[in-house]
Design an enzyme around this catalytic site. Structure first.
Site, mmCIF file in Angstrom:
data_model
loop_
_atom_site.group_PDB
_atom_site.id
_atom_site.type_symbol
_atom_site.label_atom_id
_atom_site.label_comp_id
_atom_site.label_asym_id
_atom_site.label_seq_id
_atom_site.Cartn_x
_atom_site.Cartn_y
_atom_site.Cartn_z
ATOM 1 N N CYS A 76 -7.068 -51.962 -10.715
ATOM 2 C CA CYS A 76 -6.474 -50.618 -10.695
ATOM 3 C C CYS A 76 -7.233 -49.690 -11.623
ATOM 4 O O CYS A 76 -7.263 -48.487 -11.425
ATOM 5 C CB CYS A 76 -5.011 -50.692 -11.093
ATOM 6 S SG CYS A 76 -4.746 -51.579 -12.629
ATOM 7 N N GLU B 158 -8.684 -44.341 -3.317
ATOM 8 C CA GLU B 158 -8.891 -45.668 -3.901
ATOM 9 C C GLU B 158 -9.473 -46.597 -2.833
ATOM 10 O O GLU B 158 -8.881 -46.771 -1.769
ATOM 11 C CB GLU B 158 -7.560 -46.224 -4.414
ATOM 12 C CG GLU B 158 -7.728 -47.535 -5.148
ATOM 13 C CD GLU B 158 -6.419 -48.122 -5.650
ATOM 14 O OE1 GLU B 158 -5.474 -48.256 -4.850
ATOM 15 O OE2 GLU B 158 -6.344 -48.461 -6.841
ATOM 16 N N GLU C 189 3.821 -48.909 -11.120
ATOM 17 C CA GLU C 189 2.411 -48.862 -11.547
ATOM 18 C C GLU C 189 1.585 -48.948 -10.275
ATOM 19 O O GLU C 189 1.633 -49.958 -9.578
ATOM 20 C CB GLU C 189 2.069 -50.048 -12.457
ATOM 21 C CG GLU C 189 2.847 -50.116 -13.750
ATOM 22 C CD GLU C 189 2.500 -49.007 -14.724
ATOM 23 O OE1 GLU C 189 1.433 -48.370 -14.562
ATOM 24 O OE2 GLU C 189 3.302 -48.756 -15.625
ATOM 25 N N LYS D 190 8.975 -61.575 -6.850
ATOM 26 C CA LYS D 190 8.275 -61.745 -5.576
ATOM 27 C C LYS D 190 6.790 -61.404 -5.772
ATOM 28 O O LYS D 190 6.425 -60.245 -5.906
ATOM 29 C CB LYS D 190 8.859 -60.818 -4.500
ATOM 30 C CG LYS D 190 8.334 -61.199 -3.111
ATOM 31 C CD LYS D 190 8.230 -60.036 -2.152
ATOM 32 C CE LYS D 190 6.966 -59.255 -2.259
ATOM 33 N NZ LYS D 190 5.710 -59.979 -1.956
#
Ligand code: NAD
Length: 492
Positions: free
Chosen positions: A282, A383, A248, A174
């Site tokens: 990331c 972040e 992750e 997905k």
């Protein structure tokens, strides 16, 4: 206008939901790329059932034969690299040079993992008993759910799907709703390369599909890359089924500049690390910790370079930085600019959404630098996932390392120094999964482990042979050829 389908049991099919979602170019929202299936949990279940059926035979295909299919896939991706890169720039905005790199990563990973088809080494060890043989082998687990983000739309799926396949598992994939075209491109390659029906299935859609893929009894592995908040939910959802969960997640990466750094090299690294992919990596270098002796000189050179970056449609030549991926992502960037200003950081350059001329058609934002940032400010802790870099002053290597480690994440860190003692100290003491010396926080290669510590990950790694540990389990095997009962630990 093109309509794209799910891929279930070797057939391109419509969703049972009967609904679709649009995929638009973030550099030009009038550009409708196509519509994709807004799948329902029932579609996910159908795909999982197909994957479970296909597993019965795929696991028995010898690994070197599975690898032959992957070698073919790598060749096909290589041949279509330019077209795939253009599709990717169109659907998520990063500049062509970078989307070519993304596709190349899928090529490299697929060749690398195809090579593992002839390795997957186990151990043979002497038994403690006579006439007994002892060894360990890797075995596949079964059906793997692969849930991916939009920022590396072909590289990240390849990091998961290809090792899963070479180990003998089957997959339901997905992708993020912002980048379904790159997912379709990748799965079509696998189909063309000869992956049998049901071995790889694609179901496009949102969180309800992802939830089903994290909870269904049939699933043995959930491999997820995305934000830490969604990763936590996936982890919780998969826990009661005792599934293997590979996560992750987010990052807040740091470049440390020591007083002896090569300043020009460091500026190059900070521009690429901070503003490559519009800061939407990331591993983006969203914090730069600078020794006080070079702080002013660095900030002047860094901001001059950043002011000269050309922001625009990533498909056009000469453009250095594309748009944010969506309106929501640009709003987040704007929100953090407000937060940073309110917290008392100095806005050195940038800070505004770009809304005039051709920019008005997309989600563009100025590359932005904050100076005088305190390490505990929110802009230095959270972040942002946009073109915003926080520059923080330090007085020593020890202080830089302490600041570097003082975030909830632990993906990537780097140091610029000409002093080997400082380089080795930092290499040892930064608690991250990836570390660079005299290079920015981005630039991972596929044959070494990739992943992070703390809330970036849950102890697994992808890429390299470490990925085999996610997609296989050890089986220890004892063969007794003595013809009598021998009891370990007793008949010594
Ligand atoms: P996201 O967490 O919003 O979405 C990731 C995927 O999860 C998407 O496919 C999404 O549809 C799906 N999803 C959403 N809700 C779900 C649920 N409840 N159950 C199951 N699946 C669900 O992340 P994003 O915005 O697509 O990507 C950006 C994030 O990804 C950033 O935080 C970035 O740091 C992270 N990222 C991490 C790495 C890494 O290797 N550590 C690499 C790339 C991106």
């Amino acid at each position: 206008m093109s309509t794209y389908h799910n891929f279930i049991d070797g057939k391109w099919t419509l969703s049972r939901s009967g609904t679709v979602f649009e995929n638009r170019n973030p550099a030009d929202r009038d550009d409708l790329i196509g519509v994709f299936q807004q799948s329902s949990p029932a579609d996910a279940e159908e795909a999982l059932a197909a994957a479970a059926r296909a597993y019965r035979s795929w696991r028995l295909v010898p690994a070197p034969k599975r690898a032959e299919v992957l070698f073919r896939a790598a060749q096909i991706i290589e041949q279509r690299k330019e077209a795939f890169a253009r599709d990717m720039t169109r659907e998520m905005g990063k500049v062509l040079e970078e989307t070519r790199g993304d596709v190349q990563e899928a090529v490299d990973m697929t060749y690398f993992m195809a090579g593992e088809g002839r390795r997957q080494y186990g151990q043979t060890v002497p038994s403690e008993l006579r006439d007994k043989f002892a060894m360990s082998v890797r075995q596949p687990l079964g059906v793997c759910s692969v849930i991916t983000p939009w920022n590396f739309p072909m590289a990240i799926p390849s990091w998961k799907i290809v090792p899963a396949l070479v180990c003998g598992n089957t997959v339901v994939f997905k992708p993020a709703t912002l980048t379904p075209l790159s997912a379709v491109n990748f799965v079509k390659v696998l189909e063309e390369a000869g992956v049998p029906p049901g071995v790889v299935n694609l179901v496009t859609g949102g969180p309800d599909v992802g939830t089903r893929l994290s909870t269904h009894d049939e699933v043995r592995v959930v491999s997820f890359t995305g934000s830490t908040s969604v990763g936590r939910t996936v982890n919780q959802n998969a826990a009661s089924g005792c599934k293997k969960v590979h996560l992750e997640m987010g990052g807040k990466n740091v470049i440390m500049l020591m007083e002896d750094a090569d300043l020009d090299l460091a500026v190059d690294g900070c521009v690429w690390g901070g503003f490559g992919t519009s800061g939407q990596r990331c591993t983006a270098a969203s914090r730069v910790v600078v020794h006080e002796r070079i702080y002013d000189a660095f900030l002047e050179a860094f901001s001059a370079r950043v002011r000269s970056l050309r922001v625009g449609n990533g498909a056009e030549s000469g453009v250095d930085m594309g748009p944010s991926v969506s309106e929501a992502q640009r709003n987040t960037v704007q929100e953090y600019v407000r937060i940073g200003t309110h917290e008392g950081a100095t806005l050195v350059t940038g800070g505004r959404a770009l809304t005039t001329g051709a920019w008005a058609r997309g989600w563009f934002h100025e590359p932005t630098i904050f100076g005088d940032v305190h390490p505990r400010m929110r802009i230095a802790q959270e972040e942002i996932f946009g073109p915003v870099v926080s520059v923080i002053r330090c007085r020593s290597l020890d202080e830089a390392i302490a600041i570097g480690n003082d975030v909830p994440y632990g993906l990537s860190a780097s140091i610029y120094t000409r002093d080997i003692n400082k380089a080795f100290t930092a290499m040892r003491d930064l608690y991250t999964g990836i570390f660079y010396v005299n290079a920015p926080t981005i630039g991972a290669e596929v044959h070494l482990p990739f992943g992070g510590t703390k809330t970036t990950g849950n102890g697994h790694r992808e890429a390299g042979t470490a990925a085999l540990d996610v997609f296989s389990e050890w089986k220890s095997i004892y063969l007794d050829f003595s013809g009598r009962l021998q009891r370990a630990q007793i008949d010594t």
